[in-house]
Design an enzyme around this catalytic site. Structure first.
Site, PDB file in Angstrom:
ATOM      1  N   SER A 101      -2.065  -5.303   7.517  1.00 50.95           N
ATOM      2  CA  SER A 101      -2.783  -4.105   7.324  1.00 50.95           C
ATOM      3  C   SER A 101      -1.864  -2.892   7.955  1.00 50.95           C
ATOM      4  CB  SER A 101      -4.126  -3.942   7.903  1.00 50.95           C
ATOM      5  OG  SER A 101      -4.981  -2.896   7.844  1.00 50.95           O
ATOM      6  N   ASP A 240      -3.046   3.575   5.051  1.00 50.59           N
ATOM      7  CA  ASP A 240      -2.307   2.422   5.791  1.00 50.59           C
ATOM      8  C   ASP A 240      -1.688   1.432   5.125  1.00 50.59           C
ATOM      9  OD1 ASP A 240      -4.393   1.003   4.907  1.00 50.59           O
ATOM     10  OD2 ASP A 240      -4.808  -0.064   6.767  1.00 50.59           O
ATOM     11  N   ASP A 244      -6.564  -0.157   2.878  1.00 48.62           N
ATOM     12  CA  ASP A 244      -8.018   0.042   2.936  1.00 48.62           C
ATOM     13  C   ASP A 244      -8.589   0.978   4.114  1.00 48.62           C
ATOM     14  OD1 ASP A 244      -7.033  -1.219   5.151  1.00 48.62           O
ATOM     15  OD2 ASP A 244      -8.308  -3.077   4.971  1.00 48.62           O
TER      16      ASP A 244
END
Length: 445
Positions: A101, A240, A244
C-alpha cells in the site's frame, strides 16, 4: 482463535524478513490454493503494485497456487480495487494483491479478496493459517493449475471506473494534476480522467521498482501542491502506491483530506436523494465531519480504525458510504472496497453539480483542530483503563461541552498510547492533550 500471520489488512512486513520471504510466499500460495479449491474448480487472480519485490513474490505465489491445483490469472501492476473488481467479473474464487500500500519499496505484503470482491472472512483466513502448518504437497501432474495472463485488465478497469459516473458525464474545462505515487495507478488513473474530458498533468508515473511512495502520492503531498500552483490547475489528486486511497489539493494548494472528501460525496448524494442510510467514519474521523453531517440530518457512526471495520459497519447497517481521514473511502454503491479513482470521480461529480471549485465546496465542513500525542509505556499495564486517566478524560470532555472530544487508544503494533484531543480552540486542545499525555505517562511510570 487469534491469527498468527493475518493482520487487519492481510500480511505485511519488510522484504526478506519472515514472513515476507520467498519460501513463506510459496507455502502461502499453496495453502491459499488448497483453501479456495475446496469448492472444486479454482481460479485465482494475482495482481501487484510496482515495487521491485513484486516480481519475486508473483512467481512463487504462482508456483504455490499451481501446486495446489489452482489456475492462476496474472494481471500485472494494477490498483488494489481493480483486483477486487476483476475477481468478481471473472467469477474467480479469489483475488490476491501483492502490495504494501502506502509503505516504502522495502516493504511488501499480501491481501486477499473473496470471489465477491470483499476482504476474506476471518474463518477462511484461519483455514489458510492452519494449512500453512501442514507439509506442502503437490497434486497429480494432470491436475496442476494452469497460468495465463489477462492482457486487457487495464482497459476493463478504466471502463469500470468511468461507469461509476452517469453516461455522458464530462469534465471538459477542468484542469487537474494527478499524482500516481509511482505506483499501481500510473497507467489507468490519467486515462480515466482524460477519457472523461479533463485536462490532465501527471506526476510520479515513472515507476522503477524503488520509487513507489517516495516523496510523492498521498503520503507526501508537497510536490502535488507545488505543481497545482505552478500549473494554475483547478485541483490536484494524489493516490497512494496501490490506489485504494486518495487525497486532493485545491487551487490554492491547500490539502483536502479524506474526511472532507467523504463529506463532499455524502452531501451530494444526500441532496440528490441517493444516500442510503448514513455515513461510517472511524474513531479518528474529525469532529467537524460528524457535526456537518448532523446539521444535514445525516446519521454518522464511528467504527474502529481500519477500512475492514468501516466496511463491516457498512454491511451491518446496509449503508453505502464510509471512510477514513487517510483517504480510504468506500462507496459501496460503486465498488466493494476502497477505491481512490472512483472516490475522486464522485468528488468531481459533486463539484460539477454545485458549480463550485473544490476550495469553495469544502467550506461546508469546518475541520476541528486535532492534536495527537504518543506516550510510550512498558510492561503489561493498561494505562487507558486506569481510573486516574479515565477521570482526567471525563473532566476534559465536560470542559469542552459537546464541542470537542477525547480519544485514548493503545497502538496495535507498538507499546504506545495515542492521546487524541480535538475541539474548537487549537491552543486549548493542545493544552488538554499535553496534560492528558503527562497523566498517562505518570501512571505508566
Amino acid at each position: 482463535m487469534s491469527k498468527k500471520y493475518f493482520g487487519t489488512d492481510g500480511i505485511r512486513g519488510r522484504v526478506g524478513e519472515y514472513p515476507i520471504t520467498p519460501d513463506f510466499m510459496l507455502k502461502l500460495g499453496w495453502a491459499a490454493g488448497k483453501a479456495f479449491r475446496r469448492q472444486g474448480i479454482c481460479r485465482v487472480l494475482v495482481g501487484k503494485d510496482t515495487r521491485i519485490s513484486g516480481y519475486m513474490f508473483e512467481s512463487v505465489l504462482e508456483a504455490g497456487l499451481s501446486a495446489a491445483g489452482a489456475d492462476v490469472l496474472l494481471l500485472g501492476p494494477m490498483p488494489t480495487p481493480a483486483i477486487a473488481y476483476l475477481t468478481r467479473t471473472f467469477h474467480a474464487e479469489a483475488g490476491i494483491v501483492i502490495s504494501a500500500s502506502h509503505n516504502p519499496h522495502y516493504d511488501n505484503g499480501i491481501k486477499f479478496f473473496s470471489g465477491q470482491g470483499t476482504k476474506l472472512p476471518d474463518e477462511l483466513e484461519l483455514v489458510i493459517e492452519e494449512l500453512l502448518d501442514n507439509p506442502m504437497t503437490v497434486v497429480d501432474s494432470a491436475q496442476l493449475g494452469k497460468v495465463s495472463r489477462i492482457n486487457d485488465a487495464a482497459g476493463r478497469y478504466i471502463e469500470f471506473c468511468k461507469s461509476s459516473v452517469p453516461t455522458g458525464t464530462s469534465f471538459a474545462g477542468l484542469k487537474m494534476v494527478v499524482d500516481c505515487a509511482h505506483g499501481a495507478t500510473y497507467k489507468v488513473a490519467p486515462n480515466v480522467f482524460r477519457e472523461l474530458g479533463a485536462e490532465v498533468a501527471v506526476l510520479a508515473a515513472q515507476p522503477n521498482g524503488l520509487n513507489i511512495n517516495d516523496r510523492c502520492g498521498s503520503t507526501d503531498i508537497v510536490a502535488l501542491q507545488a505543481e497545482v500552483l505552478m500549473q494554475r490547475a483547478d485541483l490536484g489528486v494524489a493516490f497512494d502506491g496501490d490506489g485504494d486511497r486518495v487525497l486532493m489539493v485545491d487551487h490554492t494548494g491547500a490539502v483536502v483530506d479524506g474526511d472532507e472528501l467523504l463529506f463532499l460525496i455524502a452531501r451530494d448524494m444526500y441532496e440528490h436523494g441517493k444516500l442510503q442510510g448514513g455515513v461510517v467514519g472511524t474513531l479518528m474521523s474529525n469532529l467537524g465531519l460528524e457535526l456537518a453531517l448532523q446539521d444535514m440530518g445525516i446519521p454518522f457512526v464511528r467504527a474502529k480504525v481500519g477500512d475492514r471495520y468501516v466496511m463491516a459497519e457498512l454491511l451491518t447497517r446496509n449503508w453505502q458510504l464510509g471512510g477514513e481521514g487517510s483517504g480510504h473511502i468506500v462507496c459501496c454503491h460503486r465498488s466493494t472496497t476502497g477505491d481512490g479513482i472512483i472516490a475522486a470521480l464522485q468528488v468531481l461529480r459533486a463539484l460539477k453539480h454545485r458549480g463550485q471549485r473544490l476550495a469553495e465546496a469544502r467550506q461546508g465542513m469546518r475541520k476541528f483542530p486535532q492534536v495527537l500525542v504518543n506516550v510510550r509505556y512498558a510492561g503489561d499495564k493498561d494505562p487507558v483503563g486506569h481510573p486516574v486517566v479515565q477521570e482526567a478524560c471525563e473532566r476534559v470532555t465536560e470542559q469542552m461541552a459537546g464541542r470537542g472530544r477525547v480519544l485514548l487508544r493503545k497502538s496495535g503494533t507498538e507499546p504506545l498510547v495515542r492521546v487524541m484531543v480535538e475541539g474548537d480552540d487549537e491552543s486549548q486542545v493542545r493544552l488538554h492533550a499535553d496534560n492528558l499525555a503527562k497523566i498517562v505517562s505518570d501512571v505508566c511510570a
